[in-house]
Design a protein around this motif. Structure first.
Motif, PDB file in Angstrom:
ATOM      1  N   SER A  52      38.111  33.884  31.484  1.00 47.00           N
ATOM      2  CA  SER A  52      39.540  34.192  31.422  1.00 47.00           C
ATOM      3  C   SER A  52      40.091  34.792  32.711  1.00 47.00           C
ATOM      4  O   SER A  52      41.295  34.990  32.831  1.00 47.00           O
ATOM      5  N   LEU A  53      39.232  35.101  33.675  1.00 48.44           N
ATOM      6  CA  LEU A  53      39.678  35.746  34.910  1.00 48.44           C
ATOM      7  C   LEU A  53      39.385  34.863  36.115  1.00 48.44           C
ATOM      8  O   LEU A  53      38.439  34.067  36.102  1.00 48.44           O
ATOM      9  N   ASN A  54      40.162  35.029  37.168  1.00 45.47           N
ATOM     10  CA  ASN A  54      39.986  34.261  38.404  1.00 45.47           C
ATOM     11  C   ASN A  54      38.775  34.748  39.183  1.00 45.47           C
ATOM     12  O   ASN A  54      38.549  35.955  39.330  1.00 45.47           O
ATOM     13  N   VAL A  55      38.024  33.827  39.719  1.00 40.39           N
ATOM     14  CA  VAL A  55      36.743  34.140  40.361  1.00 40.39           C
ATOM     15  C   VAL A  55      36.908  34.980  41.634  1.00 40.39           C
ATOM     16  O   VAL A  55      36.119  35.898  41.871  1.00 40.39           O
ATOM     17  N   GLY A  56      37.873  34.694  42.488  1.00 40.87           N
ATOM     18  CA  GLY A  56      38.005  35.418  43.756  1.00 40.87           C
ATOM     19  C   GLY A  56      38.209  36.915  43.591  1.00 40.87           C
ATOM     20  O   GLY A  56      37.406  37.724  44.073  1.00 40.87           O
ATOM     21  N   VAL A  99      43.321  44.907  47.949  1.00 37.90           N
ATOM     22  CA  VAL A  99      44.151  43.809  48.445  1.00 37.90           C
ATOM     23  C   VAL A  99      43.838  42.518  47.696  1.00 37.90           C
ATOM     24  O   VAL A  99      44.746  41.786  47.280  1.00 37.90           O
ATOM     25  N   MET A 100      42.561  42.229  47.501  1.00 35.96           N
ATOM     26  CA  MET A 100      42.181  41.025  46.747  1.00 35.96           C
ATOM     27  C   MET A 100      42.704  41.087  45.314  1.00 35.96           C
ATOM     28  O   MET A 100      43.219  40.105  44.789  1.00 35.96           O
ATOM     29  N   TYR A 101      42.566  42.237  44.697  1.00 35.00           N
ATOM     30  CA  TYR A 101      43.006  42.405  43.307  1.00 35.00           C
ATOM     31  C   TYR A 101      44.517  42.235  43.194  1.00 35.00           C
ATOM     32  O   TYR A 101      45.010  41.505  42.338  1.00 35.00           O
ATOM     33  N   LEU A 102      45.248  42.887  44.060  1.00 30.23           N
ATOM     34  CA  LEU A 102      46.705  42.823  43.995  1.00 30.23           C
ATOM     35  C   LEU A 102      47.255  41.468  44.443  1.00 30.23           C
ATOM     36  O   LEU A 102      48.245  40.983  43.906  1.00 30.23           O
ATOM     37  N   GLU A 107      44.039  37.060  36.022  1.00 33.78           N
ATOM     38  CA  GLU A 107      43.932  36.141  34.887  1.00 33.78           C
ATOM     39  C   GLU A 107      44.442  34.753  35.253  1.00 33.78           C
ATOM     40  O   GLU A 107      45.362  34.611  36.023  1.00 33.78           O
ATOM     41  N   HIS A 108      43.799  33.743  34.689  1.00 31.78           N
ATOM     42  CA  HIS A 108      44.274  32.380  34.889  1.00 31.78           C
ATOM     43  C   HIS A 108      44.808  31.801  33.600  1.00 31.78           C
ATOM     44  O   HIS A 108      44.702  32.322  32.558  1.00 31.78           O
TER      45      HIS A 108
END
Length: 108
Positions: A52-56, A99-102, A107-108
């Protein structure tokens, strides 16, 4: 739910990493078992979170927080040294994860 799975993966990975240090090259049975179980559980939880979440962003959070957790555990449990450069490095890891999180959306 995905975030809780990532949190569990982080805790499992940090525990496994610290057990790896305590295992003395995988020559001590109890810490060696914790290494295998901890890394296995970390990957299972991470795989479930990625449904349910984006890999990056998830990988950035998992690896970054795990890095900081392993550093803190090394200092607290094994008396590893804290130098100005390591503190700056930890701050950069935290900044990069933020920064990556924001910027990446979870979620995708």
């Amino acid at each position: 739910m995905g975030i809780l799975l990532v949190a569990g993966a982080i805790v499992s990975e940090v525990a496994a990493t610290l057990a790896l240090r305590a295992s003395h090259g995988l020559t001590r049975l109890a810490p060696s078992v914790l290494v295998v179980v901890g890394y296995g559980l970390a990957f299972v939880l991470l795989a479930q979170a990625l449904k349910s979440l984006n890999v990056g962003p998830v990988y950035a959070v998992w690896s970054g927080v795990g890095t900081v957790g392993a550093f803190a555990g090394g200092v607290l449990l094994f008396g590893e040294s804290v130098r100005p450069a390591t503190v700056i490095g930890v701050a950069l890891v935290v900044l990069g994860v933020a920064v990556m999180y924001l910027g990446g959306g979870m979620e995708h």
